[in-house]
Design a protein around this motif. Structure first.
Motif, PDB file in Angstrom:
ATOM      1  N   VAL A   1      20.945  18.005  15.757  1.00 34.19           N
ATOM      2  CA  VAL A   1      20.634  19.125  17.136  1.00 34.19           C
ATOM      3  C   VAL A   1      19.659  19.798  16.152  1.00 34.19           C
ATOM      4  O   VAL A   1      19.550  19.995  15.011  1.00 34.19           O
ATOM      5  CB  VAL A   1      21.820  20.034  17.343  1.00 34.19           C
ATOM      6  N   TYR A   2      18.351  19.714  16.726  1.00 36.79           N
ATOM      7  CA  TYR A   2      17.067  20.652  15.725  1.00 36.79           C
ATOM      8  C   TYR A   2      16.741  22.019  16.631  1.00 36.79           C
ATOM      9  O   TYR A   2      16.161  22.234  15.920  1.00 36.79           O
ATOM     10  CB  TYR A   2      16.169  19.568  16.400  1.00 36.79           C
TER      11      TYR A   2
ATOM     12  N   MET B   1      17.032  29.843  17.223  1.00 43.55           N
ATOM     13  CA  MET B   1      16.741  29.317  15.928  1.00 43.55           C
ATOM     14  C   MET B   1      16.090  27.695  16.092  1.00 43.55           C
ATOM     15  O   MET B   1      16.271  26.519  16.772  1.00 43.55           O
ATOM     16  CB  MET B   1      17.719  29.245  14.814  1.00 43.55           C
ATOM     17  N   VAL B   2      15.220  27.126  15.444  1.00 41.08           N
ATOM     18  CA  VAL B   2      14.760  25.578  15.478  1.00 41.08           C
ATOM     19  C   VAL B   2      14.254  25.746  13.853  1.00 41.08           C
ATOM     20  O   VAL B   2      14.481  26.453  13.327  1.00 41.08           O
ATOM     21  CB  VAL B   2      13.892  25.726  15.777  1.00 41.08           C
TER      22      VAL B   2
ATOM     23  N   VAL C   1       9.552  22.426  19.859  1.00 43.26           N
ATOM     24  CA  VAL C   1      10.557  22.510  19.947  1.00 43.26           C
ATOM     25  C   VAL C   1       9.927  24.597  19.745  1.00 43.26           C
ATOM     26  O   VAL C   1      11.672  24.549  20.162  1.00 43.26           O
ATOM     27  CB  VAL C   1      11.094  22.532  18.239  1.00 43.26           C
ATOM     28  N   LEU C   2       9.353  25.191  19.686  1.00 42.96           N
ATOM     29  CA  LEU C   2       9.750  26.471  19.517  1.00 42.96           C
ATOM     30  C   LEU C   2       9.708  26.511  21.459  1.00 42.96           C
ATOM     31  O   LEU C   2      10.079  27.457  21.564  1.00 42.96           O
ATOM     32  CB  LEU C   2       8.174  26.913  18.743  1.00 42.96           C
TER      33      LEU C   2
ATOM     34  N   PRO D   1       5.628  11.634  23.091  1.00 47.16           N
ATOM     35  CA  PRO D   1       4.446  12.649  22.867  1.00 47.16           C
ATOM     36  C   PRO D   1       4.420  13.893  23.672  1.00 47.16           C
ATOM     37  O   PRO D   1       5.996  13.650  24.688  1.00 47.16           O
ATOM     38  CB  PRO D   1       3.322  11.554  23.759  1.00 47.16           C
ATOM     39  N   SER D   2       4.398  14.985  23.063  1.00 43.79           N
ATOM     40  CA  SER D   2       4.640  16.206  23.520  1.00 43.79           C
ATOM     41  C   SER D   2       3.610  16.532  24.319  1.00 43.79           C
ATOM     42  O   SER D   2       2.861  16.575  23.938  1.00 43.79           O
ATOM     43  CB  SER D   2       4.821  17.113  23.389  1.00 43.79           C
ATOM     44  N   CYS D   3       4.142  17.335  26.286  1.00 40.16           N
ATOM     45  CA  CYS D   3       3.298  17.334  26.822  1.00 40.16           C
ATOM     46  C   CYS D   3       3.016  18.213  26.249  1.00 40.16           C
ATOM     47  O   CYS D   3       1.385  19.049  26.997  1.00 40.16           O
ATOM     48  CB  CYS D   3       3.927  17.699  28.241  1.00 40.16           C
ATOM     49  N   LEU D   4       3.275  19.501  26.326  1.00 37.49           N
ATOM     50  CA  LEU D   4       2.446  20.546  26.399  1.00 37.49           C
ATOM     51  C   LEU D   4       2.481  21.195  27.146  1.00 37.49           C
ATOM     52  O   LEU D   4       1.633  22.789  26.853  1.00 37.49           O
ATOM     53  CB  LEU D   4       1.733  20.590  25.363  1.00 37.49           C
ATOM     54  N   ASN D   5       3.605  21.540  28.077  1.00 36.07           N
ATOM     55  CA  ASN D   5       3.231  22.507  29.054  1.00 36.07           C
ATOM     56  C   ASN D   5       5.118  22.480  29.894  1.00 36.07           C
ATOM     57  O   ASN D   5       5.838  21.697  29.672  1.00 36.07           O
ATOM     58  CB  ASN D   5       2.157  21.865  30.179  1.00 36.07           C
TER      59      ASN D   5
END
Length: 332
Positions: free
Chosen positions: A259-260, A271-272, A280-281, A312-316
């Motif tokens: 768990v992250y 919490m992260v 993650v944020l 990859p993160s889409c960032l949206n």
């Protein structure tokens, strides 16, 4: 309608770009000089030891305060022909390509910290976060009245997180989230984000011990106390997020995966671990404002509420989660 004009909205002038009270890093000095000398035009600057071509630089409205109290300033531009964000804060400047997926290198040594290089450790695969319900709901911030007009996100940097470059941190984790919230989700709300370190009781919290829900409740209460000490404890949109290095020993494993992060769904605290993925944020903040795993997407990239898988993160956020956040905010 914008609720107010940001007091430190950027103009492309030497005055706006200078940070006279701090000794600027060579990269920050190069950026300030080049941007001031070439407002609205492409320019070359040296960044991290190599020449970069900056074109189409434009300021983005944001209201972010660094640990030393200095305001962050964010830009979008083409850097060597690739879409990028640039963050200027304190004595630092940072450039992040929007297509980057590998975490930046840690700037502080910590033997127990998982590597944040392009060589992710194998235990990153099939990771999870926890969405928790409060055993005893935390009451709304003390003294709140009236409609929600401001989102105050307090980001506390734990002493074991190894985060000593606020420009890099803001750019990697926050810039695209901030831009999406302002441009696509809540353009009429004032959004403020405060980064804090060295806050006794919070940034040295023993988050490994005890019941994890109670630790989040403790974070929420201590966060409110700190906001009140700053004269800002009456915002119903206040949320408190603790960024740590090592994953909490009491976070456990979900479905045999590490768990992250953990959050109280529609609660005031999360919490992260910064050993997790780039989104993650945004993921844990999303939980606090009503976004869900069920409305996420994992293909061809991981949207902000997708599980922590090595993609990859889409960032949206997806359109469904954008609507979830709007509906949650509209309840005030």
């Amino acid at each position: 309608m914008r609720l107010r004009t940001l007091a430190f909205a950027l103009g492309m002038t030497a005055c706006a770009l200078a940070t006279p009270t701090l000794a600027r890093s060579p990269d920050a000095a190069a950026f300030d000089a080049a941007a001031s000398a070439n407002p609205g035009r492409a320019f070359d600057m040296t960044y991290e030891g190599r020449s970069r071509r900056i074109d189409g630089l434009r300021a983005i409205d944001m209201e972010v305060e660094g640990p030393d109290g200095s305001p962050a300033r964010m830009f979008r531009a083409l850097v060597d022909g690739q879409a990028a964000t640039i963050v200027r804060i304190g004595d630092r400047v940072n450039i992040a390509l929007e297509a980057e997926t590998a975490p930046p290198p840690a700037l502080a040594s910590a033997s127990a910290r998982t590597s944040r290089s392009s060589e992710w450790s194998i235990d990153y695969g099939f990771a999870n976060d926890l969405v928790l319900e409060e055993e005893t709901p935390v009451p709304p911030p003390r003294g709140t009245t009236g409609p929600l007009r401001t989102l105050d996100i307090w980001v506390f940097l734990h002493e074991n997180a190894g985060e000593n470059d606020p420009a890099r941190f803001v750019n990697w984790y926050v810039a695209t989230w901030d831009a999406e919230m302002r441009e696509s989700i809540a353009p009429d709300l004032r959004i403020r984000m405060f980064f804090k370190d060295k806050v006794d009781g919070i940034t040295n919290m023993d988050y490994h011990s005890g019941d994890r829900v109670k630790r989040l409740q403790e974070l929420s209460s201590l966060g409110q106390d700190y906001a009140e000490s700053r004269g800002m404890g009456d915002s119903p949109g206040a949320r408190y997020l603790l960024v740590v290095g090592d994953r909490g020993e009491n976070w456990g494993h979900e479905f045999l995966a590490p768990v992250y992060g953990l959050a109280l769904q529609k609660g005031h605290a999360a919490m992260v671990s910064n050993t997790g993925p780039r989104h993650v944020l945004a993921h844990e903040i999303g939980h606090m404002f009503g976004a869900t795993h069920e409305d996420a997407s994992s293909f061809p990239c991981a949207s902000n509420m997708a599980g922590y898988v090595p993609l990859p993160s889409c960032l949206n956020y997806t359109d469904k989660n954008r609507e979830n956040i709007r509906k949650y905010l509209d309840r005030y």
